[in-house]
Design an enzyme around this catalytic site. Structure first.
Site, PDB file in Angstrom:
ATOM      1  N   LYS A  11      36.584 -14.362  42.762  1.00  0.00           N
ATOM      2  CA  LYS A  11      37.181 -15.442  41.989  1.00  0.00           C
ATOM      3  C   LYS A  11      36.480 -16.784  42.309  1.00  0.00           C
ATOM      4  O   LYS A  11      35.696 -16.862  43.271  1.00  0.00           O
ATOM      5  CB  LYS A  11      38.678 -15.489  42.302  1.00  0.00           C
ATOM      6  CG  LYS A  11      39.424 -14.213  41.840  1.00  0.00           C
ATOM      7  CD  LYS A  11      40.894 -14.224  42.266  1.00  0.00           C
ATOM      8  CE  LYS A  11      41.638 -12.988  41.789  1.00  0.00           C
ATOM      9  NZ  LYS A  11      43.061 -12.982  42.252  1.00  0.00           N
ATOM     10  N   TYR A  51      44.562 -10.486  32.549  1.00  0.00           N
ATOM     11  CA  TYR A  51      45.859 -10.585  33.220  1.00  0.00           C
ATOM     12  C   TYR A  51      47.036 -10.464  32.248  1.00  0.00           C
ATOM     13  O   TYR A  51      48.138 -10.949  32.545  1.00  0.00           O
ATOM     14  CB  TYR A  51      45.945 -11.900  33.997  1.00  0.00           C
ATOM     15  CG  TYR A  51      45.168 -11.889  35.308  1.00  0.00           C
ATOM     16  CD1 TYR A  51      45.462 -10.947  36.307  1.00  0.00           C
ATOM     17  CD2 TYR A  51      44.168 -12.817  35.564  1.00  0.00           C
ATOM     18  CE1 TYR A  51      44.764 -10.932  37.508  1.00  0.00           C
ATOM     19  CE2 TYR A  51      43.473 -12.812  36.773  1.00  0.00           C
ATOM     20  CZ  TYR A  51      43.776 -11.868  37.741  1.00  0.00           C
ATOM     21  OH  TYR A  51      43.102 -11.847  38.942  1.00  0.00           O
ATOM     22  N   ASN A 114      43.326 -16.400  46.279  1.00  0.00           N
ATOM     23  CA  ASN A 114      43.142 -15.200  47.109  1.00  0.00           C
ATOM     24  C   ASN A 114      41.797 -14.497  46.938  1.00  0.00           C
ATOM     25  O   ASN A 114      41.655 -13.319  47.257  1.00  0.00           O
ATOM     26  CB  ASN A 114      44.341 -14.257  46.984  1.00  0.00           C
ATOM     27  CG  ASN A 114      44.479 -13.659  45.597  1.00  0.00           C
ATOM     28  OD1 ASN A 114      43.643 -13.894  44.729  1.00  0.00           O
ATOM     29  ND2 ASN A 114      45.515 -12.877  45.395  1.00  0.00           N
ATOM     30  N   HIS A 117      39.471 -10.071  43.135  1.00  0.00           N
ATOM     31  CA  HIS A 117      40.254  -9.110  42.347  1.00  0.00           C
ATOM     32  C   HIS A 117      39.687  -7.717  42.557  1.00  0.00           C
ATOM     33  O   HIS A 117      38.473  -7.547  42.644  1.00  0.00           O
ATOM     34  CB  HIS A 117      40.174  -9.445  40.851  1.00  0.00           C
ATOM     35  CG  HIS A 117      40.638  -8.308  39.984  1.00  0.00           C
ATOM     36  ND1 HIS A 117      41.963  -8.102  39.704  1.00  0.00           N
ATOM     37  CD2 HIS A 117      39.965  -7.285  39.391  1.00  0.00           C
ATOM     38  CE1 HIS A 117      42.084  -7.010  38.952  1.00  0.00           C
ATOM     39  NE2 HIS A 117      40.884  -6.504  38.742  1.00  0.00           N
ATOM     40  N   GLU A 128      39.169  -2.360  32.696  1.00  0.00           N
ATOM     41  CA  GLU A 128      38.591  -3.632  33.126  1.00  0.00           C
ATOM     42  C   GLU A 128      37.060  -3.611  33.035  1.00  0.00           C
ATOM     43  O   GLU A 128      36.448  -4.603  32.656  1.00  0.00           O
ATOM     44  CB  GLU A 128      39.046  -3.949  34.554  1.00  0.00           C
ATOM     45  CG  GLU A 128      40.543  -4.287  34.617  1.00  0.00           C
ATOM     46  CD  GLU A 128      41.109  -4.376  36.026  1.00  0.00           C
ATOM     47  OE1 GLU A 128      42.320  -4.649  36.151  1.00  0.00           O
ATOM     48  OE2 GLU A 128      40.368  -4.172  37.004  1.00  0.00           O
TER      49      GLU A 128
END
Ligand code: DAT
Ligand code: MG
Length: 150
Positions: A11, A51, A114, A117, A128
């Site tokens: 990310k 998402y 965080n 992913h 995905e």
């Protein structure tokens, strides 16, 4: 089953903090095979689709804003049980629950930053990978394979 695949994405915070090499290195050293890799700025619509299961959550807009706030590194990693092992290497969603030694447990403090992913099921991984790599992935045979698999 050695060709199971997971979509792994560093990310924007992970990219900005210089964690790309560290994260790639962990997957590579574990024995997984890199099948696709790119750095991109993410369109809002792509982040929202990725998402979409969370679209009703109160944090959805902040999550999408975060994902499009800077470039991300998109990867496909392949290997036996890569989805499960990848999730274990990444650690729990909330960094306060992520064990030391996991990526989030070593490099993150808050759930909204965080770092990484990873697909949560093989089926979601396939979806995905199709979403993030419509151009397809790279075919190659690592020489180390017989030294990683019996
Ligand atoms: P994971 O990324 O571990 O698969 P998830 O799919 O449940 O977790 O959620 C996707 C991301 O959404 C997660 O990495 C961070 C954010 N998120 C999840 N739960 C959250 C919460 N309670 N508050 C804020 N952000 C949250
Ligand atoms: Mg998830």
């Amino acid at each position: 089953p050695n060709d199971e695949r997971s979509y792994i994405m560093i990310k924007p915070d992970g990219v900005q903090r210089g964690l790309v090499g560290e994260i790639i290195s962990r997957f590579e050293k574990r024995g997984f095979q890199l099948r696709a890799l790119k750095i991109i700025n993410v369109e809002r619509s792509l982040a929202e689709t990725h998402y979409s299961d969370l679209s009703s959550k109160p944090f959805f807009k902040d999550l999408v804003d975060y994902i499009i706030s800077g470039p991300v590194v998109c990867m496909v990693w392949e290997g036996l049980n890569v989805v499960k092992i990848g999730r274990d290497m990444i650690g729990a969603t909330k960094p306060e629950a992520s064990a030391p030694g996991t990526i989030r447990g070593d490099f993150a403090i808050q759930v909204g930053r965080n770092v990484i992913h990873g697909s949560d099921t093989v089926e979601n991984g396939q979806k995905e990978i199709a979403l993030w790599f419509p151009e397809g992935i790279v075919e190659w045979t690592p020489v180390a394979k017989p030294w990683i698999y019996e």
